[in-house]
Design a protein around this motif. Structure first.
Motif, mmCIF file in Angstrom:
data_model
loop_
_atom_site.group_PDB
_atom_site.id
_atom_site.type_symbol
_atom_site.label_atom_id
_atom_site.label_comp_id
_atom_site.label_asym_id
_atom_site.label_seq_id
_atom_site.Cartn_x
_atom_site.Cartn_y
_atom_site.Cartn_z
ATOM 1 N N GLY A 77 2.389 1.579 -3.920
ATOM 2 C CA GLY A 77 1.258 2.312 -4.322
ATOM 3 C C GLY A 77 0.830 3.341 -3.608
ATOM 4 O O GLY A 77 0.699 4.127 -5.252
ATOM 5 N N GLY A 78 0.930 3.958 -3.052
ATOM 6 C CA GLY A 78 0.792 4.809 -2.337
ATOM 7 C C GLY A 78 1.738 6.277 -3.418
ATOM 8 O O GLY A 78 1.310 7.036 -3.660
ATOM 9 N N TYR B 37 2.681 14.624 -13.193
ATOM 10 C CA TYR B 37 1.024 15.514 -14.281
ATOM 11 C C TYR B 37 0.967 16.946 -13.917
ATOM 12 O O TYR B 37 0.747 17.545 -14.259
ATOM 13 C CB TYR B 37 0.195 14.535 -13.830
ATOM 14 C CG TYR B 37 -1.226 14.936 -14.418
ATOM 15 C CD1 TYR B 37 -1.552 14.899 -15.725
ATOM 16 C CD2 TYR B 37 -2.065 15.884 -13.524
ATOM 17 C CE1 TYR B 37 -2.458 15.515 -16.286
ATOM 18 C CE2 TYR B 37 -3.235 16.954 -14.325
ATOM 19 C CZ TYR B 37 -3.572 16.728 -15.715
ATOM 20 O OH TYR B 37 -4.847 17.025 -16.315
ATOM 21 N N GLY C 81 3.019 10.167 -9.584
ATOM 22 C CA GLY C 81 2.597 10.451 -11.109
ATOM 23 C C GLY C 81 1.297 11.696 -10.334
ATOM 24 O O GLY C 81 0.987 12.064 -11.990
ATOM 25 N N ILE C 82 0.895 12.397 -9.760
ATOM 26 C CA ILE C 82 0.278 13.251 -9.245
ATOM 27 C C ILE C 82 1.044 14.623 -9.380
ATOM 28 O O ILE C 82 0.584 15.635 -9.996
ATOM 29 C CB ILE C 82 -0.783 13.415 -8.370
ATOM 30 C CG1 ILE C 82 -1.248 12.454 -8.775
ATOM 31 C CG2 ILE C 82 -1.115 14.737 -7.694
ATOM 32 C CD1 ILE C 82 -2.383 12.738 -7.129
ATOM 33 N N VAL D 245 0.832 6.364 -6.950
ATOM 34 C CA VAL D 245 0.052 8.206 -6.522
ATOM 35 C C VAL D 245 0.815 9.429 -6.583
ATOM 36 O O VAL D 245 0.111 9.865 -7.723
ATOM 37 C CB VAL D 245 -1.362 7.265 -6.413
ATOM 38 C CG1 VAL D 245 -1.792 7.951 -6.563
ATOM 39 C CG2 VAL D 245 -1.580 6.289 -6.358
ATOM 40 N N ARG E 2 1.062 -1.040 0.064
ATOM 41 C CA ARG E 2 -0.159 0.777 0.252
ATOM 42 C C ARG E 2 0.816 0.971 0.347
ATOM 43 O O ARG E 2 0.808 2.387 -0.912
ATOM 44 C CB ARG E 2 -1.392 -0.505 1.728
ATOM 45 C CG ARG E 2 -1.887 -1.058 1.424
ATOM 46 C CD ARG E 2 -2.880 -0.627 2.294
ATOM 47 N NE ARG E 2 -3.754 -2.056 1.897
ATOM 48 C CZ ARG E 2 -4.584 -2.907 3.136
ATOM 49 N NH1 ARG E 2 -3.355 -3.048 3.682
ATOM 50 N NH2 ARG E 2 -5.187 -3.698 2.590
#
Length: 65
Positions: free
Chosen positions: A46-47, A57, A53-54, A50, A43
């Motif tokens: 994965g966090g 972006y 990626g944000i 994320v 977790r």
């Protein structure tokens, strides 16, 4: 949806597909070793992906337009 999101998704799919296509044995070993990790570690990993990626972006979004 924004076309940028679809382009990003397409790029992710291409990059994710390269691993099993080019290095199937190494990819299988990696997946097997990941399946042995505790849930909380997966977790966190994965966090972290994320959040990364944000951040990427928003950085590109600010730079491009």
């Amino acid at each position: 949806m924004n076309s940028t999101i679809w382009l990003a998704l397409a790029l992710v799919l291409v990059l994710e597909g390269l691993g099993p296509m080019l290095y199937p044995r190494a990819w299988r070993r990696m997946v097997a070793s990941l399946s042995q990790l505790p849930d909380n570690l997966l977790r966190r990993f994965g966090g972290g992906l994320v959040v990364a990626g944000i951040v990427i972006y928003y950085m590109l979004r600010k730079t491009i337009g």
